[in-house]
Design an enzyme around this catalytic site. Structure first.
Site, short mmCIF file in Angstrom:
data_model
loop_
_atom_site.label_atom_id
_atom_site.label_comp_id
_atom_site.label_asym_id
_atom_site.label_seq_id
_atom_site.Cartn_x
_atom_site.Cartn_y
_atom_site.Cartn_z
CG HIS A 279 -2.13 -0.96 0.76
ND1 HIS A 279 -2.09 -2.31 1.04
CD2 HIS A 279 -3.24 -0.76 0.03
CE1 HIS A 279 -3.17 -2.88 0.53
NE2 HIS A 279 -3.87 -1.97 -0.09
NE ARG B 71 -6.62 0.92 -2.41
CZ ARG B 71 -6.09 1.18 -3.61
NH1 ARG B 71 -5.89 2.43 -3.98
NH2 ARG B 71 -5.75 0.19 -4.41
NE ARG C 242 -11.62 -1.14 -1.03
CZ ARG C 242 -10.38 -1.46 -1.43
NH1 ARG C 242 -10.20 -2.17 -2.52
NH2 ARG C 242 -9.33 -1.04 -0.76
CD GLU D 107 -10.61 -6.90 -4.00
OE1 GLU D 107 -9.58 -6.25 -3.87
OE2 GLU D 107 -11.50 -6.96 -3.13
CG ASP E 44 -6.29 -8.13 -3.14
OD1 ASP E 44 -5.24 -8.61 -2.67
OD2 ASP E 44 -6.90 -7.19 -2.62
NE ARG F 203 -1.79 -6.05 -2.90
CZ ARG F 203 -2.93 -5.36 -2.87
NH1 ARG F 203 -4.09 -5.98 -2.90
NH2 ARG F 203 -2.92 -4.07 -2.86
CB CYS G 69 -10.60 0.31 -9.17
SG CYS G 69 -11.06 -1.05 -8.08
C1 PEP Z 1 -7.14 -4.41 -5.76
O1 PEP Z 1 -7.00 -5.42 -5.07
O2 PEP Z 1 -6.86 -4.36 -6.98
C2 PEP Z 1 -7.63 -3.18 -5.16
C3 PEP Z 1 -7.92 -2.11 -5.88
O3 PEP Z 1 -7.73 -3.17 -3.80
P1 PEP Z 1 -6.51 -2.91 -2.79
O4 PEP Z 1 -5.29 -2.63 -3.61
O5 PEP Z 1 -6.91 -1.76 -1.93
O6 PEP Z 1 -6.45 -4.20 -2.05
MG MG Z 2 -7.90 -5.48 -3.08
#
Ligand code: PEP
Ligand code: MG
Length: 764
Positions: free
Chosen positions: A361, A468, A504, A602, A626, A636, A673
């Site tokens: 993140h 988010r 979200r 996801e 995800d 990831r 997204c």
């Molecule tokens: C994703 O998983 O692509 C997503 C947009 O959510 P996050 O990156 O916040 O897990």
């Molecule tokens: Mg995600």
């Protein structure tokens, strides 16, 4: 052998640097195996040769001077075959080579084992003996185990540039990581401290400062003692007697004269306190770990925990007040989102983090605010970098720790070119994201902080495609209340009205932890994440839903998105709670219409359920970060597997195709997204697959618009047809690059290419 191995590992862990590690290894191996010679050769790819790095026996004294061509001799053969070679009578082997200039003895027995790190050969370890001898299976296995341990250490030391007395070409001041966020930054390193004992580096303390260092250490011990007493007192009634004993054990370790005295001795010798602490605690930990008694073995964990607590207090003592220069580059073991927030606006130029990958993140946040980041950089020489000028290259994932002026100038030129490209793209701001044959694809922005909204508006975003909500949850020290949330959401919805804003619901778990809601799980990515958490806590979920609905009153632009949906009951339950919240706020008098609802796709089960999900909801949004992680079973955030994390993998593309087809069957909007929506190479694919909306970090919008305006939908569909028949991600990428080049978009890659091919070759 096992106990010898354990002991060697312990000694290696305590070694100062790689040279000491290598010396230790050759000595211990030669004694354990009773051989006359043991040598480690390191691979020098630039000159296609092995360099003798450390040895005992025949080659002793020529370390750093003996070079063997990659294709030469038995060492070369071990490297080429990438497997152990065990010869009783090496002398008669066709590849045998004798180096008279080194004074090497003629030998009969030879056992060579390759040292390999993540598929790459980094060196060869060799044992030799004059007399003929056949090494047995156990001896070969012993060397293979040593080499597997050694490989990682060598690579880390090479990256950190700590191989001090090897030839120049092995000394690097380039730290290799992986791309976190694109761009180039030239600035001053500000090292963010960590409480991880393993990453503490040594730092020399001047004679006149030793007394002060000792005082800091004593203070840290006293602070830790009072911390432990406080915790013990606060838990007094809740703990069993045995559990209370743990705290007493901690206190007695703290007061143990031998540990304390050993640390003080090292400080008096001129080492700084955090490193002295690391050294002694690690030594004790290894002693406990080697004990037979399971109870005593377990105590090593207590000792480590205690060490971390003292380190935390020591570092806060060492940290006068972090000063942020105008050109701050944050460097740390694990740079967190909250640290980013501390740097005054406009002063943060880049991030270097030892942990995490492009999908962590903090990297996503870096891309969102438009600063380069290099992630997964092992061997960061911590405090040696503090206040130093460094260059970070977010395209190639490299950090240059002592750049020459020539290098700084080159990077400066590249950074200027980047700026120009951006300035050119600004002209597109008012133009629609429309293909050359007239198909319009709305481009929206991802956001997480109210501060993200201005860049989104400036970039011409046609709405917010992903807000988010965990970010406002993460920066507080408790769950935000309904009114607090209402204010954030209201500002968000108002700034974009009448454009749509997709919010979200809380998505915590995995690597997104709330400091005040810790969850211990063995496998957090497969655990309590996203909607699973909020459905288990309707009291938290309903507060958020009510705040959202109240905030949308009179605006009609709220869309609610549910994260981590993996089965239909989750959607049914979430919709039931949403209806309940809606009923309540309407009864209370809010003019809130029922919002559009959608699910994040996801996880693989959601791909197969896309048809049913599309029946129940108004839109589907692909979370490609995800989805890629779960489809490919690649964490990831794990740098060891970062090279196989690829959103352009054929399996991911196949899943995307299924989702779009399922959604369109029910005439529902399908958007994406995840980071893929801002990745230049992926855009033409997403167009051709039929995505109705793309949502990305605001800084990517101008580039993506440029790409969309450079293609026809007809061409994009042909491109998708072609890649759907391709089996390897690498081929797909090469083909897409060619397509973009033919469409006149090579400017998008110039900086990436130049930095990857040319600039990284500049020597210091
Ligand atoms: C994703 O998983 O692509 C997503 C947009 O959510 P996050 O990156 O916040 O897990
Ligand atoms: Mg995600």
């Amino acid at each position: 052998m096992l106990s010898v191995l354990r002991q060697i590992v312990q000694e290696v862990n305590e070694a100062q640097d790689l040279n000491e590690v290598l010396r230790l290894i050759v000595q211990r191996v030669s004694t354990t195996m009773s051989v006359e010679a043991c040598s480690v050769f390191l691979a020098d790819y630039r000159h296609q040769q092995y360099i003798l790095a450390s040895s005992v026996g025949f080659l002793e004294g020529v370390d750093g001077k003996l070079c063997i061509n990659f294709l030469e001799g038995l060492v070369g053969l071990v490297g080429m075959r990438e497997e152990p070679i065990n010869l009783e009578d090496a002398h008669n082997h066709p590849n045998y080579r004798y180096f008279p200039q080194t004074g090497e003895e003629r030998y009969q027995a030879f056992l060579g084992v390759p040292i390999i790190h993540q598929r790459k050969l980094v060196g060869v370890l060799v044992v030799q003996q004059r007399q003929s001898r056949c090494f047995d299976e156990g001896e070969v296995a012993f060397l293979v185990t040593i080499c597997a341990q050694l490989a990682g250490l060598i690579v880390h030391a090479q990256l950190a540039g700590t191989i001090s007395d090897l030839p120049n070409n092995l000394i690097g001041s380039t730290l290799q990581g992986i791309q976190g966020a694109p761009g180039i930054a030239i600035g001053t390193a500000v090292v963010v401290l960590t409480c991880d004992l393993d990453t503490v580096q040594d730092k020399e303390v001047k004679q006149e400062d030793i007394a002060q260092e000792i005082e800091l250490f004593e203070k840290a011990i006293a602070l830790t003692r009072s911390d432990i007493q406080r915790i013990k007192a606060s838990l007094d009634k809740k703990l069993l007697r045995e559990e209370q004993n743990l705290f007493d054990a901690y206190l007695s370790i703290l007061d143990s004269p031998s540990i304390k005295q050993d640390i003080l001795t090292l400080i008096q010798e001129g080492h700084w306190a955090p490193w002295a602490l690391r050294k002694i605690i690690k030594r004790q930990v290894h002693k406990f770990e080697a004990m037979e008694d399971p109870y005593l073995r377990e105590r090593s964990a207590d000792l480590l925990d205690l060490g971390r607590r003292v380190l935390g207090n020591l570092q806060s003592e060492h940290l006068p007040s972090l000063e942020y220069p105008k050109d701050t580059i944050l460097v740390g073991d694990d740079v967190s989102a909250s640290v980013l927030a501390e740097v005054p606006q406009g002063q943060l130029l880049g991030i270097v983090s030892a942990k995490g990958s492009a999908n962590a993140h903090v990297a996503i946040l870096a891309r969102a605010i438009g600063i380069p980041a290099v992630m997964g950089v092992s061997g960061i020489p911590g405090h040696k970098l503090e206040g130093k000028k460094i260059v970070i290259d977010g395209y190639a994932g490299e950090v240059f720790t002592s750049p020459s002026s020539k290098m700084i100038n080159e990077f400066y030129r590249l950074a200027q070119e980047e700026k120009k490209l951006h300035a050119g793209l600004d002209e597109l701001r008012e133009l629609p994201a429309q293909t050359q044959d007239g198909i319009h694809i709305p481009l929206c922005a991802n956001a997480g902080l109210v501060a993200d909204l201005r860049p989104a508006i400036q970039a011409g975003a046609q709405g917010i495609g992903l807000y988010r909500t965990e970010v406002p949850f993460m920066i507080r020290d408790r769950f935000p209340g309904e009114q607090e949330q209402y204010l954030v959401y209201r500002q968000l919805l108002e700034s974009f009205a009448p454009k749509p804003v997709t919010i979200r619901t809380l998505d915590v778990g995995g690597d997104k932890v709330l400091p005040y809601f810790p969850v211990e799980e063995d496998n957090p990515y497969l655990g309590w994440r996203g909607i699973r958490v909020t459905l288990d806590h309707p009291e938290i979920f309903l507060v958020q839903l009510r705040a959202l609905l109240r905030a949308s009153a009179g605006l009609k632009n709220l869309r609610i998105l549910f994260p981590m949906i993996s089965c239909l009951t989750e959607v049914d339950e979430a919709l039931r709670l949403l209806r309940q919240a809606h009923r309540e706020v309407v009864e209370e008098g809010a003019n809130a219409s029922f919002p559009e609802t959608g699910a994040m796709i996801e996880v693989p089960s959601a791909v197969y359920l896309a048809n049913e999900l599309a029946k129940r909801l108004d839109f589907l949004s692909v979370g490609s970060n995800d989805l890629t992680q779960y489809l490919l079973a690649v964490d990831r955030n794990n740098i060891h597997v970062a090279n196989i994390y690829d959103s352009l993998h054929p399996a991911v593309l196949c899943a995307l195709k299924n989702i779009v087809e399922a959604g369109h069957r029910h005439h529902k909007q399908i958007s994406i997204c995840g980071e893929m929506a801002g990745e230049p190479l992926a855009i033409v694919v997403l167009l051709g697959l039929g995505f109705d909306m793309l949502s990305m970090n605001a800084h990517s919008i101008p580039r993506v618009k440029w790409i969309i305006r450079s293609f026809t939908m007809e061409r994009a569909k042909k491109v998708v047809e072609t890649i759907m028949d391709m089996h390897y991600p690498k081929d797909i990428r090469t083909y897409l690059e060619q397509e973009l080049e033919e469409a006149g978009l090579s400017g998008l890659f110039r900086a990436t290419r130049e930095s990857q091919q040319g600039l990284s070759g500049i020597t210091q």
